[in-house]
Design a protein around this motif. Structure first.
Motif, PDB file in Angstrom:
ATOM      1  N   ILE A 180      27.790  19.274 -17.803  1.00  0.00           N
ATOM      2  CA  ILE A 180      27.210  19.943 -19.276  1.00  0.00           C
ATOM      3  C   ILE A 180      26.357  18.971 -20.037  1.00  0.00           C
ATOM      4  O   ILE A 180      25.415  19.636 -20.684  1.00  0.00           O
ATOM      5  CB  ILE A 180      28.667  20.292 -20.134  1.00  0.00           C
ATOM      6  N   ARG A 181      26.654  17.632 -20.038  1.00  0.00           N
ATOM      7  CA  ARG A 181      25.631  16.830 -20.792  1.00  0.00           C
ATOM      8  C   ARG A 181      25.459  15.458 -19.993  1.00  0.00           C
ATOM      9  O   ARG A 181      25.759  14.630 -20.133  1.00  0.00           O
ATOM     10  CB  ARG A 181      26.524  16.165 -22.004  1.00  0.00           C
ATOM     11  N   PRO A 182      24.720  15.976 -18.826  1.00  0.00           N
ATOM     12  CA  PRO A 182      24.226  14.801 -18.048  1.00  0.00           C
ATOM     13  C   PRO A 182      23.287  13.952 -18.553  1.00  0.00           C
ATOM     14  O   PRO A 182      22.497  14.199 -19.648  1.00  0.00           O
ATOM     15  CB  PRO A 182      23.479  15.388 -16.935  1.00  0.00           C
ATOM     16  N   VAL A 183      23.566  12.591 -18.328  1.00  0.00           N
ATOM     17  CA  VAL A 183      22.893  11.462 -18.958  1.00  0.00           C
ATOM     18  C   VAL A 183      22.027  10.736 -17.847  1.00  0.00           C
ATOM     19  O   VAL A 183      22.600  10.458 -16.652  1.00  0.00           O
ATOM     20  CB  VAL A 183      23.616  10.515 -19.759  1.00  0.00           C
ATOM     21  N   ASP A 213      28.210  14.582 -15.259  1.00  0.00           N
ATOM     22  CA  ASP A 213      28.578  15.613 -16.349  1.00  0.00           C
ATOM     23  C   ASP A 213      27.778  16.760 -16.238  1.00  0.00           C
ATOM     24  O   ASP A 213      26.716  16.636 -16.384  1.00  0.00           O
ATOM     25  CB  ASP A 213      28.590  14.805 -17.575  1.00  0.00           C
ATOM     26  N   CYS A 260      22.213   9.583 -12.415  1.00  0.00           N
ATOM     27  CA  CYS A 260      22.448  10.177 -13.397  1.00  0.00           C
ATOM     28  C   CYS A 260      24.055  10.329 -13.042  1.00  0.00           C
ATOM     29  O   CYS A 260      24.603  10.210 -12.155  1.00  0.00           O
ATOM     30  CB  CYS A 260      21.969  11.594 -13.098  1.00  0.00           C
ATOM     31  N   CYS A 261      24.797  10.417 -14.312  1.00  0.00           N
ATOM     32  CA  CYS A 261      26.092  10.846 -14.268  1.00  0.00           C
ATOM     33  C   CYS A 261      26.423  12.324 -13.970  1.00  0.00           C
ATOM     34  O   CYS A 261      25.426  13.153 -13.970  1.00  0.00           O
ATOM     35  CB  CYS A 261      26.622  10.512 -15.688  1.00  0.00           C
ATOM     36  N   CYS A 302      30.575   4.896 -21.349  1.00  0.00           N
ATOM     37  CA  CYS A 302      31.512   5.896 -20.921  1.00  0.00           C
ATOM     38  C   CYS A 302      31.986   5.475 -19.492  1.00  0.00           C
ATOM     39  O   CYS A 302      31.355   5.168 -18.700  1.00  0.00           O
ATOM     40  CB  CYS A 302      30.687   7.387 -20.709  1.00  0.00           C
TER      41      CYS A 302
END
Length: 54
Positions: A44-47, A42, A39-40, A6
């Motif tokens: 809503i959907r952190p990875v 995002d 961590c990214c 990503c």
């Protein structure tokens, strides 16, 4: 950037990847030398990524 990765996550973790690749250490925040957890951004959907030099 690895193929299929990503691009937004890469932008978020690249400074840490670059630092670890150049020999940086994140002690005392990390218990292991040449390793960090990032961590990214995002919301809503952190990875979470474990960045480690071998």
């Amino acid at each position: 950037m690895p193929e299929g990765f990503c691009p937004w996550a890469w932008i978020d973790i690249y400074p840490n990847v670059s630092a670890i690749a150049c020999g940086a250490t994140y002690t005392p925040w990390s218990n292991k030398e040449r390793q960090t957890i990032v961590c990214c951004t995002d919301g809503i959907r952190p990875v979470v990524f474990k960045v480690e030099a071998f």
